[in-house]
Design a protein around this motif. Structure first.
Motif, PDB file in Angstrom:
ATOM      1  N   LYS A   1      -7.701   2.157  -4.380  1.00 38.46           N
ATOM      2  CA  LYS A   1      -7.826   0.716  -4.114  1.00 38.46           C
ATOM      3  C   LYS A   1      -9.307   0.313  -4.537  1.00 38.46           C
ATOM      4  O   LYS A   1      -9.467  -1.056  -4.781  1.00 38.46           O
ATOM      5  CB  LYS A   1      -7.749   0.398  -2.507  1.00 38.46           C
ATOM      6  CG  LYS A   1      -6.316   0.476  -1.919  1.00 38.46           C
ATOM      7  CD  LYS A   1      -6.360   0.183  -0.666  1.00 38.46           C
ATOM      8  CE  LYS A   1      -4.825   0.411  -0.030  1.00 38.46           C
ATOM      9  NZ  LYS A   1      -4.519   0.091   1.420  1.00 38.46           N
TER      10      LYS A   1
ATOM     11  N   ASN B   1      -3.511   6.130   2.509  1.00 37.82           N
ATOM     12  CA  ASN B   1      -3.633   4.688   2.530  1.00 37.82           C
ATOM     13  C   ASN B   1      -4.811   4.117   1.965  1.00 37.82           C
ATOM     14  O   ASN B   1      -4.997   3.056   1.900  1.00 37.82           O
ATOM     15  CB  ASN B   1      -3.406   4.343   3.891  1.00 37.82           C
ATOM     16  CG  ASN B   1      -4.724   4.904   4.667  1.00 37.82           C
ATOM     17  OD1 ASN B   1      -5.654   5.433   4.204  1.00 37.82           O
ATOM     18  ND2 ASN B   1      -4.592   4.795   6.160  1.00 37.82           N
TER      19      ASN B   1
ATOM     20  N   SER C   1       0.826  -1.349  -0.095  1.00 37.70           N
ATOM     21  CA  SER C   1      -0.058   0.072  -0.059  1.00 37.70           C
ATOM     22  C   SER C   1       0.839   1.146   0.002  1.00 37.70           C
ATOM     23  O   SER C   1       2.090   1.257   0.329  1.00 37.70           O
ATOM     24  CB  SER C   1      -0.732  -0.056   1.203  1.00 37.70           C
ATOM     25  OG  SER C   1      -1.793  -0.965   1.322  1.00 37.70           O
TER      26      SER C   1
ATOM     27  N   ALA D   1      -2.754   2.069  -3.686  1.00 37.72           N
ATOM     28  CA  ALA D   1      -1.749   0.993  -3.515  1.00 37.72           C
ATOM     29  C   ALA D   1      -1.043   1.019  -4.819  1.00 37.72           C
ATOM     30  O   ALA D   1      -1.356   1.602  -5.623  1.00 37.72           O
ATOM     31  CB  ALA D   1      -2.453  -0.481  -3.377  1.00 37.72           C
TER      32      ALA D   1
END
Length: 579
Positions: free
Chosen positions: A566, A547, A542, A550
């Motif tokens: 993501k 966060n 990641s 990725a």
């Protein structure tokens, strides 16, 4: 009269002189280690109930011979073997005729094994012995103010005993006694003769008949010693007898009757003729020099009979001569006893025949003695990277640092000192290992059977220990779905259904990319044969901030690492730890 203190002192001196025994003590068993730590191997004397009979004091002892066990008990057989030999050594010395004026050792000693005994978790043997000491009931020697009157004019009592201590009795002065008759027997009980104590007797010669009916004779007056053996082997006059003995298989029993003293006298020539007949006990009595005289064929025979101490006396040349089967039979204790010179004499082939348990012992006890080449082989073909990483020192890690990297596959150089020029890494080239894999070839990539057929779509990378599904999962899914699907993935192969797959991280995915491929189509090589596209493939790595993204890696242009939300979709590969 020989006292208890004198006998304990004698035992102490014998234990102190023995090259293996480190600690001696006496008293009850519970006293072992009660006052101070014990250094093993241990010899401990426990006095037992004693008695008097026929002018003799029968003083009894239990003598414990013990050594420490490894945590996994893998050295239990070695400990029992070594401590039994220690017990036999002490019994042999107690039977020395030099002590006959003080005591006679009863030849009927008993040996009882024990394992996992005492607080220190040891194993060994308990020897129950009985010594016979003359007890003449001499009232004059008693420290007492009561002085007995002396009325007898006879001389002092008489003690009669035979040479092996099996008969010993004291007669009062002026008394009489009958000495028992002797019985003479040979080892196979084919000859027995009762000999009255008052008579002498000539033992007949031995008769040996070979397969064609020729009868030869070995004089009974010629005892079978090392010198006699040499005469039998070399003398023309008795060569027929020697051949007859071999033909009739009687030489085996004769050689096995050789005493410790006779074994010390064996020459290299004699060892050449009888090494295959000696018992394991006799082999372990041979001196370092005699062991070093063993030929390769003899060594191949006797290695399984050697204890840890004897293994440690072999030369590096002899270690290199051990067969793969013999190497696979070495105990952890024997591996632990190897010297640094012996360790470095081990070939990669020999190490390859060791079990994982043996290799772990080699690493645990001999890590400082292993060469860089041996460590490279162990890392590449025998043991996991993690095991070595947990045990290597800083200097060892630095000396073999290249084995922790992989070649990228690039062989074209564009500048001195670039990747294509140096080609650093633990591979001969991108597709070839420096040492054999577990299937006995140097292929980096194989299927589950060690071939390069890939009928099950399963690929083992022997450079990293990873197992890949060589076809990518082409359906584009979100990052979390890719992780979930990979975790639930399974593959039917010829060795069973494989599971425990996962989504590779960034480094794992990069490890199979060949940078030398034209147009940087990095996975377009056997066994993957995937034509690259600019579409990124999900990896499990990641981005820390934000966060919610990725890493994606393209299979066309490297390094072309991109990031994506993501929630976006992309194809992916699955991988598992194979070893």
């Amino acid at each position: 009269m020989f006292s208890l203190n004198q006998f304990i002192s004698l035992l102490n001196s014998l234990a102190s002189a023995h090259e293996q025994i480190k600690t001696f003590g006496e008293g009850d068993v519970w006293e072992i280690g009660a006052s101070e730590a014990v250094q093993y191997p241990l010899m401990w004397a426990v006095p037992q109930p004693s008695s008097t009979a026929q002018k003799l004091l029968n003083m009894k002892f239990s003598i414990i011979f013990a050594d420490i066990l490894d945590t996994d008990k893998s050295n239990e057989q070695d400990v029992l073997s070594d401590t039994m030999q220690m017990a036999l050594d002490i019994l042999a010395q107690l039977n020395d005729p030099d002590y006959a004026d003080n005591f006679i050792l009863d030849p009927n000693a008993s040996l009882t094994p024990f394992t996992e005994k005492f607080d220190d978790d040891v194993a060994g043997w308990k020897a129950d012995i009985n010594i016979k000491i003359n007890f003449l009931s001499d009232r004059c020697a008693v420290p007492s103010t009561i002085v007995p009157s002396v009325s007898s004019p006879f001389a002092a009592p008489v003690i009669v005993r035979n040479s092996d201590g099996s008969y010993s009795v004291s007669f009062d002065a002026g008394g009489t006694g009958i000495i028992p008759d002797s019985v003479i027997k040979n080892s196979d009980k084919s000859f027995t003769h009762n000999l009255p104590a008052t008579e002498s007797y000539t033992v007949p010669d031995s008769s040996v008949t070979d397969s064609d009916g020729t009868v030869s004779s070995l004089p009974a007056t010629k005892s079978f010693t090392a010198k006699t053996l040499q005469q039998l082997i070399n003398s023309v006059a008795v060569s027929t007898i020697y051949n007859d003995l071999v033909t009739s298989s009687k030489l085996d029993s004769l050689v096995q009757s050789l005493s410790y003293t006779d074994l010390e006298s064996l020459t290299t020539s004699q060892l050449d003729d009888i090494a295959g007949i000696l018992t394991s006990v006799q082999i372990q009595l041979l001196s370092d020099g005699q062991l070093n005289d063993l030929s390769t064929s003899q060594l191949n025979y006797v290695t399984g009979l050697l204890g840890s101490t004897q293994i440690a006396t072999l030369t590096s040349t002899q270690i290199g001569e051990l067969t793969n089967t013999q190497i696979s039979e070495l105990t952890n204790s024997q591996i632990h006893q190897l010297t640094s010179t012996q360790v470095q004499a081990l070939t990669n082939t020999q190490i390859g025949y060791m079990s994982s348990t043996q290799v772990q012992e080699l690493i645990n006890s001999q890590l400082a003695n292993l060469s860089t080449s041996q460590l490279q082989y162990i890392l590449g073909s025998v043991m996991s990277n993690q095991f070595l990483q947990d045990n290597l020192s800083g200097s060892q890690r630095n000396s073999i640092n290249e084995i922790y990297t992989l070649q990228t596959g690039q062989t074209t150089s564009y500048a001195t000192g670039d990747d294509g020029n140096l080609q650093h890494g633990r591979l001969t080239d991108f597709f070839t290992l420096k040492t054999n894999n577990s299937f006995g070839n140097t292929h980096r990539f194989t299927d589950e059977n060690g071939a390069q057929v890939y009928a099950s779509n399963y690929v083992i990378d022997h450079a990293t220990g990873l197992g890949w599904c060589r076809t990518e999962q082409t359906t584009a899914v979100t990052w979390s779905t890719a992780i979930s699907n990979a975790n639930g993935f399974s593959l039917s192969t010829s060795i069973g259904t494989l599971s425990s797959f996962y989504l590779p991280n960034m480094s794992e995915f990069l490890s199979i990319m060949n940078m030398e491929n034209s147009n940087n189509v990095v996975l377009n090589y056997a066994p993957f044969n995937i034509v690259g596209t600019s579409t990124g493939r999900w990896v499990s790595t990641s981005i820390s901030s934000p966060n919610t993204s990725a890493v994606k890696i393209s299979t066309v242009v490297i390094p072309q690492l991109t990031t994506g939300a993501k929630t976006a979709t992309a194809p992916y590969f699955v991988v598992r730890r194979h070893f």
